[in-house]
Design a protein around this motif. Sequence first.
Motif, PDB file in Angstrom:
ATOM      1  N   GLU A 169      -3.386  27.106 -19.782  1.00  0.00           N
ATOM      2  CA  GLU A 169      -1.976  27.036 -20.186  1.00  0.00           C
ATOM      3  C   GLU A 169      -1.240  25.911 -19.448  1.00  0.00           C
ATOM      4  OE1 GLU A 169       1.733  30.144 -20.380  1.00  0.00           O
ATOM      5  OE2 GLU A 169      -0.287  30.853 -20.891  1.00  0.00           O
ATOM      6  N   SER A 170      -1.487  25.772 -18.140  1.00  0.00           N
ATOM      7  CA  SER A 170      -0.819  24.699 -17.380  1.00  0.00           C
ATOM      8  C   SER A 170      -1.329  23.334 -17.821  1.00  0.00           C
ATOM      9  CB  SER A 170      -1.036  24.907 -15.880  1.00  0.00           C
ATOM     10  OG  SER A 170      -2.408  24.806 -15.551  1.00  0.00           O
ATOM     11  N   ALA A 171      -2.650  23.243 -18.151  1.00  0.00           N
ATOM     12  CA  ALA A 171      -3.206  21.967 -18.615  1.00  0.00           C
ATOM     13  C   ALA A 171      -2.633  21.565 -19.962  1.00  0.00           C
ATOM     14  CB  ALA A 171      -4.724  22.059 -18.703  1.00  0.00           C
ATOM     15  N   VAL A 172      -2.455  22.551 -20.861  1.00  0.00           N
ATOM     16  CA  VAL A 172      -1.899  22.267 -22.191  1.00  0.00           C
ATOM     17  C   VAL A 172      -0.457  21.786 -22.073  1.00  0.00           C
ATOM     18  CG1 VAL A 172      -1.164  23.331 -24.363  1.00  0.00           C
ATOM     19  CG2 VAL A 172      -3.442  23.801 -23.463  1.00  0.00           C
ATOM     20  N   ILE A 173       0.314  22.408 -21.178  1.00  0.00           N
ATOM     21  CA  ILE A 173       1.710  21.983 -20.976  1.00  0.00           C
ATOM     22  C   ILE A 173       1.760  20.525 -20.533  1.00  0.00           C
ATOM     23  CG2 ILE A 173       3.720  22.268 -19.466  1.00  0.00           C
ATOM     24  CD1 ILE A 173       3.225  25.282 -19.558  1.00  0.00           C
ATOM     25  N   THR A 174       0.909  20.158 -19.570  1.00  0.00           N
ATOM     26  CA  THR A 174       0.938  18.769 -19.079  1.00  0.00           C
ATOM     27  C   THR A 174       0.357  17.794 -20.106  1.00  0.00           C
ATOM     28  OG1 THR A 174      -1.146  19.214 -17.927  1.00  0.00           O
ATOM     29  CG2 THR A 174       0.862  19.340 -16.628  1.00  0.00           C
ATOM     30  N   LEU A 175      -0.619  18.238 -20.906  1.00  0.00           N
ATOM     31  CA  LEU A 175      -1.167  17.368 -21.946  1.00  0.00           C
ATOM     32  C   LEU A 175      -0.125  17.054 -23.008  1.00  0.00           C
ATOM     33  CD1 LEU A 175      -4.833  18.571 -22.571  1.00  0.00           C
ATOM     34  CD2 LEU A 175      -4.080  16.257 -22.016  1.00  0.00           C
ATOM     35  N   ILE A 176       0.609  18.089 -23.443  1.00  0.00           N
ATOM     36  CA  ILE A 176       1.668  17.868 -24.444  1.00  0.00           C
ATOM     37  C   ILE A 176       2.761  16.978 -23.849  1.00  0.00           C
ATOM     38  CG2 ILE A 176       3.468  18.973 -25.829  1.00  0.00           C
ATOM     39  CD1 ILE A 176       1.610  21.412 -26.046  1.00  0.00           C
ATOM     40  N   MET A 210     -11.593  28.454 -27.132  1.00  0.00           N
ATOM     41  CA  MET A 210     -10.592  28.436 -28.213  1.00  0.00           C
ATOM     42  C   MET A 210      -9.574  29.552 -28.036  1.00  0.00           C
ATOM     43  SD  MET A 210     -10.973  25.831 -30.100  1.00  0.00           S
ATOM     44  CE  MET A 210      -9.822  26.329 -31.375  1.00  0.00           C
ATOM     45  N   GLU A 211     -10.048  30.697 -27.541  1.00  0.00           N
ATOM     46  CA  GLU A 211      -9.113  31.809 -27.333  1.00  0.00           C
ATOM     47  C   GLU A 211      -8.097  31.462 -26.254  1.00  0.00           C
ATOM     48  OE1 GLU A 211      -8.630  34.628 -28.978  1.00  0.00           O
ATOM     49  OE2 GLU A 211     -10.108  33.883 -30.401  1.00  0.00           O
ATOM     50  N   TYR A 212      -8.587  30.819 -25.184  1.00  0.00           N
ATOM     51  CA  TYR A 212      -7.667  30.398 -24.115  1.00  0.00           C
ATOM     52  C   TYR A 212      -6.622  29.432 -24.678  1.00  0.00           C
ATOM     53  CZ  TYR A 212     -11.280  32.173 -20.920  1.00  0.00           C
ATOM     54  OH  TYR A 212     -12.181  32.952 -20.263  1.00  0.00           O
ATOM     55  N   LEU A 213      -7.097  28.509 -25.530  1.00  0.00           N
ATOM     56  CA  LEU A 213      -6.207  27.497 -26.103  1.00  0.00           C
ATOM     57  C   LEU A 213      -5.167  28.123 -27.012  1.00  0.00           C
ATOM     58  CD1 LEU A 213      -5.721  24.448 -26.153  1.00  0.00           C
ATOM     59  CD2 LEU A 213      -7.294  24.283 -28.087  1.00  0.00           C
ATOM     60  N   LYS A 214      -5.627  29.056 -27.863  1.00  0.00           N
ATOM     61  CA  LYS A 214      -4.695  29.752 -28.768  1.00  0.00           C
ATOM     62  C   LYS A 214      -3.667  30.534 -27.978  1.00  0.00           C
ATOM     63  CE  LYS A 214      -7.966  30.332 -32.616  1.00  0.00           C
ATOM     64  NZ  LYS A 214      -8.783  31.318 -33.373  1.00  0.00           N
ATOM     65  N   SER A 215      -4.109  31.192 -26.925  1.00  0.00           N
ATOM     66  CA  SER A 215      -3.188  31.973 -26.087  1.00  0.00           C
ATOM     67  C   SER A 215      -2.160  31.074 -25.425  1.00  0.00           C
ATOM     68  CB  SER A 215      -3.996  32.731 -25.029  1.00  0.00           C
ATOM     69  OG  SER A 215      -3.138  33.373 -24.111  1.00  0.00           O
ATOM     70  N   ALA A 216      -2.618  29.919 -24.922  1.00  0.00           N
ATOM     71  CA  ALA A 216      -1.700  28.984 -24.259  1.00  0.00           C
ATOM     72  C   ALA A 216      -0.660  28.452 -25.229  1.00  0.00           C
ATOM     73  CB  ALA A 216      -2.506  27.834 -23.651  1.00  0.00           C
ATOM     74  N   LEU A 217      -1.120  28.041 -26.431  1.00  0.00           N
ATOM     75  CA  LEU A 217      -0.184  27.503 -27.434  1.00  0.00           C
ATOM     76  C   LEU A 217       0.802  28.560 -27.897  1.00  0.00           C
ATOM     77  CD1 LEU A 217      -2.681  25.322 -29.519  1.00  0.00           C
ATOM     78  CD2 LEU A 217      -0.861  24.499 -28.021  1.00  0.00           C
ATOM     79  N   ALA A 218       0.333  29.805 -28.034  1.00  0.00           N
ATOM     80  CA  ALA A 218       1.222  30.896 -28.472  1.00  0.00           C
ATOM     81  C   ALA A 218       2.303  31.150 -27.435  1.00  0.00           C
ATOM     82  CB  ALA A 218       0.404  32.164 -28.720  1.00  0.00           C
ATOM     83  N   ASN A 219       1.935  31.109 -26.160  1.00  0.00           N
ATOM     84  CA  ASN A 219       2.914  31.358 -25.103  1.00  0.00           C
ATOM     85  C   ASN A 219       3.928  30.222 -25.013  1.00  0.00           C
ATOM     86  OD1 ASN A 219       3.776  33.099 -22.844  1.00  0.00           O
ATOM     87  ND2 ASN A 219       3.225  31.319 -21.589  1.00  0.00           N
ATOM     88  N   ILE A 220       3.442  28.968 -25.181  1.00  0.00           N
ATOM     89  CA  ILE A 220       4.357  27.810 -25.162  1.00  0.00           C
ATOM     90  C   ILE A 220       5.322  27.880 -26.339  1.00  0.00           C
ATOM     91  CG2 ILE A 220       4.449  25.287 -25.418  1.00  0.00           C
ATOM     92  CD1 ILE A 220       1.764  25.201 -23.892  1.00  0.00           C
ATOM     93  N   LYS A 221       4.790  28.255 -27.513  1.00  0.00           N
ATOM     94  CA  LYS A 221       5.623  28.354 -28.712  1.00  0.00           C
ATOM     95  C   LYS A 221       6.667  29.446 -28.569  1.00  0.00           C
ATOM     96  CE  LYS A 221       5.155  28.609 -33.740  1.00  0.00           C
ATOM     97  NZ  LYS A 221       4.206  28.796 -34.872  1.00  0.00           N
ATOM     98  N   GLN A 222       6.285  30.529 -27.886  1.00  0.00           N
ATOM     99  CA  GLN A 222       7.205  31.658 -27.710  1.00  0.00           C
ATOM    100  C   GLN A 222       8.365  31.297 -26.796  1.00  0.00           C
ATOM    101  OE1 GLN A 222       5.150  35.154 -26.433  1.00  0.00           O
ATOM    102  NE2 GLN A 222       7.008  36.397 -26.277  1.00  0.00           N
ATOM    103  N   ASN A 223       8.109  30.374 -25.868  1.00  0.00           N
ATOM    104  CA  ASN A 223       9.160  29.968 -24.918  1.00  0.00           C
ATOM    105  C   ASN A 223       9.379  28.451 -25.025  1.00  0.00           C
ATOM    106  OD1 ASN A 223       9.416  32.598 -23.188  1.00  0.00           O
ATOM    107  ND2 ASN A 223       7.213  32.209 -23.308  1.00  0.00           N
ATOM    108  N   LYS A 224       9.833  28.009 -26.200  1.00  0.00           N
ATOM    109  CA  LYS A 224       9.945  26.560 -26.472  1.00  0.00           C
ATOM    110  C   LYS A 224      10.854  25.849 -25.473  1.00  0.00           C
ATOM    111  CE  LYS A 224       9.418  27.062 -31.504  1.00  0.00           C
ATOM    112  NZ  LYS A 224       9.768  28.487 -31.629  1.00  0.00           N
ATOM    113  N   GLY A 225      12.074  26.375 -25.291  1.00  0.00           N
ATOM    114  CA  GLY A 225      13.041  25.698 -24.423  1.00  0.00           C
ATOM    115  C   GLY A 225      12.552  25.594 -23.003  1.00  0.00           C
ATOM    116  N   ARG A 226      12.036  26.714 -22.476  1.00  0.00           N
ATOM    117  CA  ARG A 226      11.548  26.719 -21.098  1.00  0.00           C
ATOM    118  C   ARG A 226      10.346  25.786 -20.931  1.00  0.00           C
ATOM    119  NH1 ARG A 226       9.888  32.449 -18.654  1.00  0.00           N
ATOM    120  NH2 ARG A 226       7.955  32.064 -19.833  1.00  0.00           N
ATOM    121  N   SER A 227       9.467  25.779 -21.926  1.00  0.00           N
ATOM    122  CA  SER A 227       8.279  24.919 -21.864  1.00  0.00           C
ATOM    123  C   SER A 227       8.671  23.443 -21.886  1.00  0.00           C
ATOM    124  CB  SER A 227       7.341  25.218 -23.037  1.00  0.00           C
ATOM    125  OG  SER A 227       6.881  26.548 -22.982  1.00  0.00           O
TER     126      SER A 227
END
Length: 405
Positions: free
Chosen positions: A333-340, A1-18
């Motif tokens: 983080e890379s898996a979450v990006i591709t899942l979204i 869950m911590e990995y997931l929260k960290s990944a989502l926080a980083n994606i949210k912080q860089n919305k356009g780039r993500s």
Amino acid sequence: MEYLKSALANIKQNKGRSFLTMLGIIIGIASVISILSIGNGMKSYVNTSLDEMSNGAVTIQIDPKKTDRYLTADDLEVIEDAIPDIYGATPSYSTYVVMNNGREDMNLFLNGGKTVIEREESDGMYKGHFFREDDVENVSSVCVMPQATAILLYGTDDVLDKTFEISYGSHTDELKIIGITKSEEERIERMKQARRNGEASYYYSDIYVPYTLITQKYGLASDRITSYKIYTHPGTADEAALKAKSVTENLLALRGEGAVSIQSFASMAAAYNNILNVVTLVVALIAAISLIVGGIGVMNIMTVTVTERTREIGIRKSLGARTSYILMQFLTESAVITLIGGAIGMLLGFIFTKIAAGIMPFPPVISPMNVLMVVAISTADGLFFGIYPARRAAKLDPIEALRQE
């Protein structure tokens, strides 16, 4: 869950780039799902159309180049008895004659067979009845006419019990209309238009007659049967055809000589399906190139992320974070990006498929297995291309990392 929260926080912080990183994945998923759905719909449409055209009919052909043997009417009865799970077997004869409808000469196409040939008309009878076995045996001068043919010839389908004269060579005969089969509205309208335009004589109008008329009374074909049709129940065509072929070879002592062959819409459907499968696969693979491009984009952005977060990685490792933890963090983080990206692409794929359904003459078919496969591939794509930056982050020396500004 911590990995997931960290990944989502980083994606949210860089919305356009993500989002730009996900774009290749989104386009790839949407394209592949749309193409596979259209391909499935096309195969379903082809199979349905061929089924409707064949009405379960399979033709058994004896090659006259390989043998001079032939079947008789009695042999067909033996074949029917040997294969009880068919509607019947009939010789198939076609020829044309000229008729006069009271105004002009018309081209008339005779389809000769036994009573079971009625199955050619899947919509059933409109008026009257089909000819019977005693009509075949007695060589009765009767016929059954589709609605569209009646309208083309007479301008109306109220022609039951009407008689008309036909000419074949120097001979003539009178046929009585004892039945009218239903025709599709589209075909009826086309025949009405042809009649209004004075183009009726350009058409070969078709009717059904006892095959004995063609072979015995008119002498327009030999009564030696080298081709016949069997009419099968749904899903039994292949098995029944093989039985019919086997019985025919036994009757004529042709086993192993390759003189008897099967011609069916089922084999045509299989050939069409193979072609469509190859075409769909090739186009889907071309569309899937964008998934590879998207994966490279994920690798690129994750490499940049590792560079930006070098100091953070150094702090975590100096506080006791294992190499496997750092590796898992960036892979997640890379898996979450591709899942979204996959979820968005899947939604767009469904939308494109819905739009295609309104444009094409057949409805695309969305296969859940195809969707799951494409999403799984996109996730694996993200994980594969995320391995390099994740390993790079995990192998950073904590002292060197802490020196980074």
